[in-house]
Write a protein that holds these residues in place. Structure first.
Motif, PDB file in Angstrom:
ATOM      1  N   TRP A 175       3.828 -37.095 -14.831  1.00 42.91           N
ATOM      2  CA  TRP A 175       4.997 -36.993 -15.712  1.00 42.91           C
ATOM      3  C   TRP A 175       4.666 -36.242 -16.985  1.00 42.91           C
ATOM      4  CZ3 TRP A 175       9.758 -38.412 -14.204  1.00 42.91           C
ATOM      5  CH2 TRP A 175       9.866 -39.302 -13.129  1.00 42.91           C
ATOM      6  N   ALA A 176       5.620 -35.425 -17.445  1.00 44.49           N
ATOM      7  CA  ALA A 176       5.441 -34.685 -18.687  1.00 44.49           C
ATOM      8  C   ALA A 176       6.596 -34.990 -19.638  1.00 44.49           C
ATOM      9  CB  ALA A 176       5.379 -33.197 -18.402  1.00 44.49           C
ATOM     10  N   GLU A 177       6.509 -34.445 -20.845  1.00 45.41           N
ATOM     11  CA  GLU A 177       7.599 -34.564 -21.816  1.00 45.41           C
ATOM     12  C   GLU A 177       8.921 -34.102 -21.172  1.00 45.41           C
ATOM     13  OE1 GLU A 177       6.981 -35.832 -24.719  1.00 45.41           O
ATOM     14  OE2 GLU A 177       4.826 -35.511 -24.976  1.00 45.41           O
ATOM     15  N   PHE A 187      10.170 -32.717 -10.018  1.00 43.11           N
ATOM     16  CA  PHE A 187      11.241 -31.877 -10.575  1.00 43.11           C
ATOM     17  C   PHE A 187      11.560 -30.671  -9.697  1.00 43.11           C
ATOM     18  CE2 PHE A 187      12.834 -28.473 -13.309  1.00 43.11           C
ATOM     19  CZ  PHE A 187      13.843 -29.109 -14.002  1.00 43.11           C
ATOM     20  N   TRP A 188      10.587 -29.799  -9.454  1.00 38.31           N
ATOM     21  CA  TRP A 188      10.875 -28.601  -8.640  1.00 38.31           C
ATOM     22  C   TRP A 188      10.941 -28.927  -7.159  1.00 38.31           C
ATOM     23  CZ3 TRP A 188      13.354 -25.163 -10.971  1.00 38.31           C
ATOM     24  CH2 TRP A 188      13.035 -24.750 -12.264  1.00 38.31           C
ATOM     25  N   GLU A 189      10.215 -29.967  -6.754  1.00 40.27           N
ATOM     26  CA  GLU A 189      10.221 -30.349  -5.339  1.00 40.27           C
ATOM     27  C   GLU A 189      11.614 -30.839  -4.927  1.00 40.27           C
ATOM     28  OE1 GLU A 189       8.047 -31.419  -7.588  1.00 40.27           O
ATOM     29  OE2 GLU A 189       6.086 -30.636  -6.964  1.00 40.27           O
ATOM     30  N   PRO A 215       0.369 -24.685 -27.707  1.00 40.74           N
ATOM     31  CA  PRO A 215       1.519 -25.530 -27.341  1.00 40.74           C
ATOM     32  C   PRO A 215       2.296 -24.982 -26.141  1.00 40.74           C
ATOM     33  CG  PRO A 215       1.388 -25.301 -29.722  1.00 40.74           C
ATOM     34  CD  PRO A 215       0.328 -24.396 -29.156  1.00 40.74           C
ATOM     35  N   GLU A 216       2.505 -23.666 -26.099  1.00 37.24           N
ATOM     36  CA  GLU A 216       3.314 -23.132 -24.990  1.00 37.24           C
ATOM     37  C   GLU A 216       2.600 -23.205 -23.644  1.00 37.24           C
ATOM     38  OE1 GLU A 216       1.821 -19.598 -27.468  1.00 37.24           O
ATOM     39  OE2 GLU A 216       2.555 -21.618 -27.810  1.00 37.24           O
ATOM     40  N   HIS A 217       1.275 -23.339 -23.663  1.00 39.65           N
ATOM     41  CA  HIS A 217       0.535 -23.504 -22.402  1.00 39.65           C
ATOM     42  C   HIS A 217       0.244 -24.975 -22.089  1.00 39.65           C
ATOM     43  CE1 HIS A 217       0.053 -19.387 -21.113  1.00 39.65           C
ATOM     44  NE2 HIS A 217      -0.441 -19.015 -22.279  1.00 39.65           N
ATOM     45  N   GLY A 273       1.236 -28.370 -11.697  1.00 42.59           N
ATOM     46  CA  GLY A 273       0.455 -28.698 -12.887  1.00 42.59           C
ATOM     47  C   GLY A 273       1.332 -28.818 -14.115  1.00 42.59           C
ATOM     48  N   PRO A 274       1.916 -30.003 -14.331  1.00 39.64           N
ATOM     49  CA  PRO A 274       2.763 -30.176 -15.510  1.00 39.64           C
ATOM     50  C   PRO A 274       2.011 -29.898 -16.810  1.00 39.64           C
ATOM     51  CG  PRO A 274       3.119 -31.980 -13.976  1.00 39.64           C
ATOM     52  CD  PRO A 274       1.941 -31.191 -13.459  1.00 39.64           C
ATOM     53  N   LYS A 275       2.682 -29.177 -17.709  1.00 42.92           N
ATOM     54  CA  LYS A 275       2.200 -29.037 -19.073  1.00 42.92           C
ATOM     55  C   LYS A 275       2.715 -30.248 -19.853  1.00 42.92           C
ATOM     56  CE  LYS A 275       4.018 -24.674 -19.438  1.00 42.92           C
ATOM     57  NZ  LYS A 275       4.100 -23.243 -19.874  1.00 42.92           N
ATOM     58  N   TRP A 276       2.069 -30.577 -20.964  1.00 38.82           N
ATOM     59  CA  TRP A 276       2.498 -31.684 -21.829  1.00 38.82           C
ATOM     60  C   TRP A 276       2.562 -33.014 -21.062  1.00 38.82           C
ATOM     61  CZ3 TRP A 276       6.455 -27.652 -21.298  1.00 38.82           C
ATOM     62  CH2 TRP A 276       6.129 -26.526 -22.044  1.00 38.82           C
TER      63      TRP A 276
HETATM   64  N1  LIG Z   1       6.280 -29.608 -18.350  1.00 42.21           N
HETATM   65  C1  LIG Z   1       6.321 -28.506 -17.585  1.00 42.21           C
HETATM   66  N2  LIG Z   1       5.209 -28.108 -16.964  1.00 42.21           N
HETATM   67  C2  LIG Z   1       5.221 -27.001 -16.205  1.00 42.21           C
HETATM   68  C3  LIG Z   1       6.402 -26.255 -16.015  1.00 42.21           C
HETATM   69  C4  LIG Z   1       7.574 -26.714 -16.658  1.00 42.21           C
HETATM   70  O1  LIG Z   1       8.665 -26.140 -16.530  1.00 42.21           O
HETATM   71  N3  LIG Z   1       7.498 -27.843 -17.453  1.00 42.21           N
HETATM   72  N4  LIG Z   1       6.373 -25.114 -15.211  1.00 42.21           N
HETATM   73  C5  LIG Z   1       5.271 -25.003 -14.241  1.00 42.21           C
HETATM   74  C6  LIG Z   1       5.156 -23.671 -13.696  1.00 42.21           C
HETATM   75  S1  LIG Z   1       6.317 -23.180 -12.572  1.00 42.21           S
HETATM   76  C7  LIG Z   1       4.095 -22.855 -13.968  1.00 42.21           C
HETATM   77  S2  LIG Z   1       3.856 -21.376 -13.197  1.00 42.21           S
HETATM   78  C8  LIG Z   1       3.109 -23.236 -14.975  1.00 42.21           C
HETATM   79  C9  LIG Z   1       2.986 -22.129 -15.992  1.00 42.21           C
HETATM   80  O2  LIG Z   1       1.984 -22.441 -16.920  1.00 42.21           O
HETATM   81  P1  LIG Z   1       1.701 -21.455 -18.097  1.00 42.21           P
HETATM   82  O3  LIG Z   1       2.986 -21.279 -18.896  1.00 42.21           O
HETATM   83  O4  LIG Z   1       0.606 -22.056 -18.879  1.00 42.21           O
HETATM   84  O5  LIG Z   1       1.321 -20.123 -17.482  1.00 42.21           O
HETATM   85  O6  LIG Z   1       3.439 -24.441 -15.656  1.00 42.21           O
HETATM   86  C10 LIG Z   1       3.948 -25.436 -14.809  1.00 42.21           C
HETATM   87  N5  LIG Z   1       4.057 -26.636 -15.583  1.00 42.21           N
END
Ligand SMILES: Nc1nc2c(c(=O)[nH]1)N[C@H]1C(S)=C(S)[C@@H](COP(=O)(O)O)O[C@H]1N2
Ligand SMILES: [Mo]
Length: 212
Positions: free
Chosen positions: A118-120, A183-185, A148-150, A166-169
């Motif tokens: 889970w992410a933000e 989410f995307w699945e 932050p954007e990565h 690979g969720p960010k945040w």
């Molecule tokens: N929280 C979060 N994580 C996410 C996403 C997102 O929309 N939200 N997009 C994913 C997708 S589709 C990709 S390709 C990568 C992109 O990571 P980057 O912006 O560091 O290249 O983050 C993934 N993690």
């Protein structure tokens, strides 16, 4: 005549890479693109925590503050990064907490075979426990803190799956006794997401690849 395949070959040759380094359909962009749904969250580290919950072995929930999470052992992992929109960023050195380490710190129940990360803002992605174990919760790439954007302060990287896995945040890891779509699945993307098999979309799934 230029086929997409000969162009791809030229790109890998120009970069001095073996032709089989890129999964099918992928290309090498300039730099490291930023890609996500929604806005970049801003969470002060004093308010940040990481929760591990769901089907844990002892039925309890683990919560680490940023400072506590900092005490977990770190690993360095050299890996490529493949986005389903077809860019691949090769040769990254990620530093972070391995999925394996987190599973050791908070053992899952015997019946837990999947995780939801889970992410933000409720972004999530599901995967098998084995896939999660092979990834890492990264704080650094190539020796620099994530921006932050990565995904700072912590983002998941599962190198052998498309990067939406690979969720960010990241803020939570939920152990599951039955697979559930993230989410995307849920929005048409493949439940398993192996870039070498080009598992991009859910219509490509075979029985057993995911929940109904
Ligand atoms: N929280 C979060 N994580 C996410 C996403 C997102 O929309 N939200 N997009 C994913 C997708 S589709 C990709 S390709 C990568 C992109 O990571 P980057 O912006 O560091 O290249 O983050 C993934 N993690
Ligand atoms: Mo992506």
């Amino acid at each position: 005549m230029t086929s997409p395949f000969s162009r791809m070959g030229a790109r890998t040759r120009a970069a001095g890479l073996p032709a089989d380094r890129l999964p099918p359909g992928q290309y090498i962009p300039r730099g490291w693109p930023v890609l996500h749904y929604g806005r970049v969250p801003v969470v002060p580290l004093e308010e940040w925590d990481l929760r591990v919950f769901g089907a844990t072995a002892d039925g309890g929930e683990q919560r680490w503050t940023w400072q506590q999470a900092g005490a977990l052992p770190r690993v360095d992992v050299e890996a490529d990064f493949h986005c389903v929109t077809k860019f691949s960023v090769l040769g990254n050195t990620w530093r972070g907490i391995s999925g394996d380490e987190l599973l050791r710190a908070v053992p899952p129940a015997a019946g837990a075979d999947h995780v939801m990360v889970w992410a933000e803002y409720g972004y999530s992605s599901n995967m098998t426990v084995a896939d999660f174990a092979a990834g890492l919760l990264a704080t650094h790439r190539n020796g620099e803190s994530l921006t932050p954007e990565h995904g700072a302060p912590l983002r998941l990287v599962v190198p052998h799956l498309y990067a939406w896995k690979g969720p960010k945040w990241v803020r939570g890891v939920e152990y599951l006794t039955a697979d559930r779509r993230g989410f995307w699945e849920e929005r048409g993307y493949h439940n398993r997401a192996d870039p070498w098999l080009e598992q991009r979309y859910s219509y490509q799934e075979s029985p057993g690849d995911g929940p109904a």
